[in-house]
Motif scaffolding. Structure first.
Motif, PDB file in Angstrom:
ATOM      1  N   THR A   1       0.838  -1.190   0.000  1.00 37.70           N
ATOM      2  CA  THR A   1       0.000   0.000   0.000  1.00 37.70           C
ATOM      3  C   THR A   1       0.873   1.240   0.000  1.00 37.70           C
ATOM      4  OG1 THR A   1      -1.598  -1.247   1.293  1.00 37.70           O
ATOM      5  CG2 THR A   1      -1.934   1.126   1.166  1.00 37.70           C
ATOM      6  N   LYS A   2       0.529   2.179  -0.838  1.00 36.89           N
ATOM      7  CA  LYS A   2       1.267   3.453  -0.887  1.00 36.89           C
ATOM      8  C   LYS A   2       0.709   4.398   0.184  1.00 36.89           C
ATOM      9  CE  LYS A   2       0.325   4.566  -5.178  1.00 36.89           C
ATOM     10  NZ  LYS A   2       0.300   5.205  -6.493  1.00 36.89           N
ATOM     11  N   PRO A   3       1.473   5.391   0.582  1.00 35.26           N
ATOM     12  CA  PRO A   3       2.886   5.584   0.243  1.00 35.26           C
ATOM     13  C   PRO A   3       3.794   4.730   1.129  1.00 35.26           C
ATOM     14  CG  PRO A   3       2.129   7.406   1.607  1.00 35.26           C
ATOM     15  CD  PRO A   3       0.945   6.507   1.399  1.00 35.26           C
ATOM     16  N   LEU A   4       4.933   4.359   0.566  1.00 35.78           N
ATOM     17  CA  LEU A   4       5.898   3.559   1.307  1.00 35.78           C
ATOM     18  C   LEU A   4       6.825   4.463   2.089  1.00 35.78           C
ATOM     19  CD1 LEU A   4       7.159   0.859  -1.227  1.00 35.78           C
ATOM     20  CD2 LEU A   4       5.876   0.456   0.852  1.00 35.78           C
ATOM     21  N   SER A   5       7.041   4.119   3.325  1.00 31.02           N
ATOM     22  CA  SER A   5       8.031   4.860   4.091  1.00 31.02           C
ATOM     23  C   SER A   5       9.416   4.355   3.688  1.00 31.02           C
ATOM     24  CB  SER A   5       7.821   4.651   5.590  1.00 31.02           C
ATOM     25  OG  SER A   5       8.129   3.301   5.920  1.00 31.02           O
ATOM     26  N   ARG A   6      10.416   5.085   4.100  1.00 32.05           N
ATOM     27  CA  ARG A   6      11.784   4.680   3.783  1.00 32.05           C
ATOM     28  C   ARG A   6      12.092   3.300   4.368  1.00 32.05           C
ATOM     29  NH1 ARG A   6      16.662   8.003   3.349  1.00 32.05           N
ATOM     30  NH2 ARG A   6      18.466   6.650   3.586  1.00 32.05           N
ATOM     31  N   ALA A   7      11.677   3.099   5.609  1.00 34.95           N
ATOM     32  CA  ALA A   7      11.947   1.813   6.273  1.00 34.95           C
ATOM     33  C   ALA A   7      11.230   0.668   5.542  1.00 34.95           C
ATOM     34  CB  ALA A   7      11.506   1.868   7.733  1.00 34.95           C
ATOM     35  N   GLU A   8      10.005   0.917   5.152  1.00 37.33           N
ATOM     36  CA  GLU A   8       9.247  -0.122   4.433  1.00 37.33           C
ATOM     37  C   GLU A   8       9.894  -0.427   3.097  1.00 37.33           C
ATOM     38  OE1 GLU A   8       5.543   1.946   4.386  1.00 37.33           O
ATOM     39  OE2 GLU A   8       4.685   0.790   6.049  1.00 37.33           O
ATOM     40  N   LEU A   9      10.382   0.606   2.440  1.00 35.53           N
ATOM     41  CA  LEU A   9      11.030   0.398   1.144  1.00 35.53           C
ATOM     42  C   LEU A   9      12.322  -0.399   1.312  1.00 35.53           C
ATOM     43  CD1 LEU A   9      11.040   0.995  -1.894  1.00 35.53           C
ATOM     44  CD2 LEU A   9      12.301   3.082  -1.406  1.00 35.53           C
ATOM     45  N   VAL A  10      13.094  -0.062   2.309  1.00 35.98           N
ATOM     46  CA  VAL A  10      14.350  -0.793   2.545  1.00 35.98           C
ATOM     47  C   VAL A  10      14.061  -2.269   2.831  1.00 35.98           C
ATOM     48  CG1 VAL A  10      16.318  -1.025   4.110  1.00 35.98           C
ATOM     49  CG2 VAL A  10      15.661   1.223   3.292  1.00 35.98           C
TER      50      VAL A  10
ATOM     51  N   LEU B   1       6.253  13.881   7.667  1.00 39.61           N
ATOM     52  CA  LEU B   1       7.569  13.725   8.291  1.00 39.61           C
ATOM     53  C   LEU B   1       8.513  12.953   7.369  1.00 39.61           C
ATOM     54  CD1 LEU B   1       6.471  12.812  11.924  1.00 39.61           C
ATOM     55  CD2 LEU B   1       7.160  15.049  11.051  1.00 39.61           C
ATOM     56  N   GLN B   2       7.954  11.999   6.618  1.00 41.04           N
ATOM     57  CA  GLN B   2       8.772  11.271   5.642  1.00 41.04           C
ATOM     58  C   GLN B   2       9.325  12.235   4.590  1.00 41.04           C
ATOM     59  OE1 GLN B   2       9.518   7.897   5.472  1.00 41.04           O
ATOM     60  NE2 GLN B   2       8.485   7.539   7.403  1.00 41.04           N
ATOM     61  N   LEU B   3       8.498  13.196   4.202  1.00 38.85           N
ATOM     62  CA  LEU B   3       8.962  14.212   3.251  1.00 38.85           C
ATOM     63  C   LEU B   3      10.128  14.986   3.836  1.00 38.85           C
ATOM     64  CD1 LEU B   3       5.939  16.121   1.656  1.00 38.85           C
ATOM     65  CD2 LEU B   3       7.160  14.142   0.797  1.00 38.85           C
ATOM     66  N   GLU B   4       9.969  15.358   5.085  1.00 33.44           N
ATOM     67  CA  GLU B   4      11.018  16.154   5.729  1.00 33.44           C
ATOM     68  C   GLU B   4      12.318  15.358   5.826  1.00 33.44           C
ATOM     69  OE1 GLU B   4       9.238  17.417   9.418  1.00 33.44           O
ATOM     70  OE2 GLU B   4       8.586  19.300   8.517  1.00 33.44           O
ATOM     71  N   GLU B   5      12.207  14.071   5.999  1.00 34.24           N
ATOM     72  CA  GLU B   5      13.414  13.243   6.090  1.00 34.24           C
ATOM     73  C   GLU B   5      14.158  13.186   4.763  1.00 34.24           C
ATOM     74  OE1 GLU B   5      12.798   9.356   7.698  1.00 34.24           O
ATOM     75  OE2 GLU B   5      11.933  10.122   9.550  1.00 34.24           O
ATOM     76  N   LEU B   6      13.433  13.397   3.689  1.00 36.50           N
ATOM     77  CA  LEU B   6      14.079  13.373   2.381  1.00 36.50           C
ATOM     78  C   LEU B   6      14.806  14.681   2.085  1.00 36.50           C
ATOM     79  CD1 LEU B   6      11.291  11.658   0.236  1.00 36.50           C
ATOM     80  CD2 LEU B   6      13.450  10.671   0.982  1.00 36.50           C
ATOM     81  N   GLN B   7      14.504  15.689   2.837  1.00 38.53           N
ATOM     82  CA  GLN B   7      15.133  16.984   2.608  1.00 38.53           C
ATOM     83  C   GLN B   7      16.541  16.975   3.173  1.00 38.53           C
ATOM     84  OE1 GLN B   7      12.689  20.547   2.680  1.00 38.53           O
ATOM     85  NE2 GLN B   7      13.963  21.259   4.369  1.00 38.53           N
ATOM     86  N   ASP B   8      17.461  17.484   2.383  1.00 37.80           N
ATOM     87  CA  ASP B   8      18.851  17.539   2.843  1.00 37.80           C
ATOM     88  C   ASP B   8      19.537  18.743   2.204  1.00 37.80           C
ATOM     89  OD1 ASP B   8      19.547  14.643   0.731  1.00 37.80           O
ATOM     90  OD2 ASP B   8      19.308  16.752   0.207  1.00 37.80           O
ATOM     91  N   ASP B   9      20.842  18.793   2.347  1.00 37.12           N
ATOM     92  CA  ASP B   9      21.582  19.947   1.827  1.00 37.12           C
ATOM     93  C   ASP B   9      21.506  20.036   0.310  1.00 37.12           C
ATOM     94  OD1 ASP B   9      24.213  19.613   4.333  1.00 37.12           O
ATOM     95  OD2 ASP B   9      22.258  20.614   4.370  1.00 37.12           O
ATOM     96  N   THR B  10      21.383  18.876  -0.333  1.00 40.75           N
ATOM     97  CA  THR B  10      21.319  18.915  -1.794  1.00 40.75           C
ATOM     98  C   THR B  10      19.932  19.342  -2.271  1.00 40.75           C
ATOM     99  OG1 THR B  10      20.715  16.578  -1.902  1.00 40.75           O
ATOM    100  CG2 THR B  10      23.056  17.110  -2.034  1.00 40.75           C
ATOM    101  N   ASN B  11      18.966  19.159  -1.421  1.00 40.16           N
ATOM    102  CA  ASN B  11      17.584  19.576  -1.737  1.00 40.16           C
ATOM    103  C   ASN B  11      17.001  20.305  -0.532  1.00 40.16           C
ATOM    104  OD1 ASN B  11      16.642  18.075  -4.420  1.00 40.16           O
ATOM    105  ND2 ASN B  11      17.899  16.652  -3.257  1.00 40.16           N
ATOM    106  N   PRO B  12      17.493  21.518  -0.261  1.00 38.07           N
ATOM    107  CA  PRO B  12      17.100  22.204   0.966  1.00 38.07           C
ATOM    108  C   PRO B  12      15.644  22.654   1.005  1.00 38.07           C
ATOM    109  CG  PRO B  12      18.460  23.629  -0.395  1.00 38.07           C
ATOM    110  CD  PRO B  12      18.455  22.299  -1.051  1.00 38.07           C
TER     111      PRO B  12
END
Lengths: 304, 153
Positions: free
Chosen positions: A283-292, B31-42
């Motif tokens: 089910t979407k969206p996948l979290s980073r942990a789920e994707l790993v 929060l997952q979106l925020e975790e993807l944010q970094d210096d290369t994509n501020p």
């Protein structure tokens, strides 16, 4: 080569001895230059001798037997005049997904004999020019690496050669750019935001991701001979939806794992996907942990 | 700008974010979106959210046009709402997503009245979320180089 080196060194030492009887900055500079040249010569000789003892045969695919530890292979060959057709063992260049049981290491001499045909994969361009990344040291200009990590997929400018040598089948792969990431995934998703998010996620995980905006494009990719370690398939898409794309891929004989990704977790959706040939449903969206975790289930490592 | 002012701006941003979570406008996907944010994509989060509101405006316009037709084409409405729901889910817009789910249920039931009523609610939630997030990002921009609000929800 070794004997030449020793002879050269003896001569060089004699010259140094004679020159040391003279005074002056010119003599000292000359001596330094000579010493540097000698050092370079010996260093290269040692490098080739050591690395020439290593050989590797790369295998591909999860249904291959994982053999012994693979090493990088360094070969030397003369530039130019490499395309002489099939040399040595029977060689069949094949860029489709071929999996065979194989377990062997090639003797260096045999491996070197097939180099011209391997170069053919690069469309007549000597490897050092087309793929400088494959060069161990570009200054040497006469050798190249053929390497690929286990469970990687050849890049677009690479290929595979299936070789039959003495009744033993194996696959030699040469990749553009040397060892790459640990997997190549195809994302089939029409919604741009979802593609952006997964693209960023895969970038962070240092995994190769290719994208298709609908099922038809995905099917066309496979028909073009592209290979992937995993397919992430959305359900509802224009032109061709995920169910149909999955079904057509299986009819094409594609064995790549297909994971259905959809916002609905209805049983009917799951059933349709599994009937079409999907391996898993998420089910979407996948979290980073789920994707790993998902990637790990299919043997895809995240280098970072 | 004085550091005290910067701190104040960030606190305000953090408060807005916290309230968005507490009121159910946002969920963990944000929060997952925020975790993807970094210096290369501020500015990754703001860019994605901006794209969402740009796309969702088109979805709303399409649905607006579709609900004015009679009889209602529930299949078409459902298709539009499916995409809208998917995008909402991807940025963590929880309330909008839930209303989209309800709308789709009404579509499957062939309940035009329910669809229309839910659609009005979707527009309302969407507008509220947009306003709050615009304020949130504005505060972060004023605070200086982009950082996520430090207070967790």
């Amino acid at each position: 080569m070794k004997e030449d080196g020793k002879s050269f060194l003896r001569s060089e030492l004699l010259v140094v001895s004679l020159l040391s009887s003279f005074r002056g900055e010119v003599v000292s500079s000359f001596v330094w230059v000579v010493l540097v040249l000698v050092g370079w010569f010996w260093g290269r000789a040692v490098l080739e001798r050591v690395w020439g003892k290593m050989a590797s045969v790369w295998r591909k695919g999860s249904d291959w037997k994982i053999g012994a530890e693979h090493l990088m292979t360094f070969f030397s060959h003369s530039r130019g005049g490499l395309l002489s057709g099939t040399v040595g063992p029977t060689i069949q260049a094949d860029l489709t997904d071929i999996r065979r049981e194989a377990s062997c290491f090639l003797p260096i001499q045999e491996f070197m004999s097939i180099l011209p045909s391997v170069d053919k994969l690069f469309y007549g361009i000597p490897l050092p020019e087309k793929n400088p990344d494959l060069m161990a040291t570009t200054s040497l200009n006469r050798g190249f690496w053929l390497s690929r990590l286990l469970s990687t997929v050849p890049q677009e400018d690479s290929g595979e050669v299936v070789m039959d040598s003495g009744g033993r089948d194996f696959v030699l792969s040469a990749g553009g750019g040397g060892p790459s990431s640990a997997g190549k995934i195809l994302l089939v998703e029409d919604t741009e935001i979802n593609r952006i998010l997964l693209r960023k996620l895969f970038q962070d995980l240092n995994l190769l991701l290719e994208e298709a905006e609908n099922g038809q494009i995905a099917v066309d990719y496979f028909k073009q001979g592209k290979n992937y370690d995993l397919v992430l398939m959305d359900k509802e898409m224009p032109v061709m939806d995920g169910h149909e794309a999955t079904r057509q891929l299986r009819l094409l004989g594609v064995k790549t794992p297909i994971v259905a990704l959809t916002g609905n977790s209805l049983q009917s959706d799951k059933d349709m996907f599994f009937q079409a040939g999907a391996d898993e449903f998420q089910t979407k969206p996948l979290s980073r942990a789920e994707l790993v975790r998902l990637l790990a289930r299919y043997g895809l490592e995240c280098p970072r | 700008m004085a550091s005290a002012e910067i701190t104040q701006l960030r606190r305000q941003a953090a408060y807005i974010k916290k309230s968005l979570f507490e009121q159910g406008y946002l969920d963990g996907q944000f929060l997952q979106l925020e975790e993807l944010q970094d210096d290369t994509n501020p500015n990754f989060v703001e860019e994605v959210v901006t794209l969402f509101f740009k796309d969702s405006a088109k979805f709303i316009a399409n649905i607006e046009a579709a609900v004015e037709k009679t009889p209602l084409d529930f299949k078409k409405l459902d298709a539009y709402m499916h995409k809208f729901k998917g995008s909402s889910s991807s940025i963590g817009a929880l309330r909008v997503k839930n209303e989209c789910t309800l709308f789709r249920e009404y579509c499957q039931q062939g309940n035009g009245e329910g669809c229309l009523k839910t659609f009005q609610q979707i527009k309302k939630e969407h507008a509220t979320l947009r306003k709050k997030l615009e304020t949130y990002f504005q505060l972060l921009r004023q605070a200086g180089p982009y950082e996520t609000a430090t207070s967790s929800h």
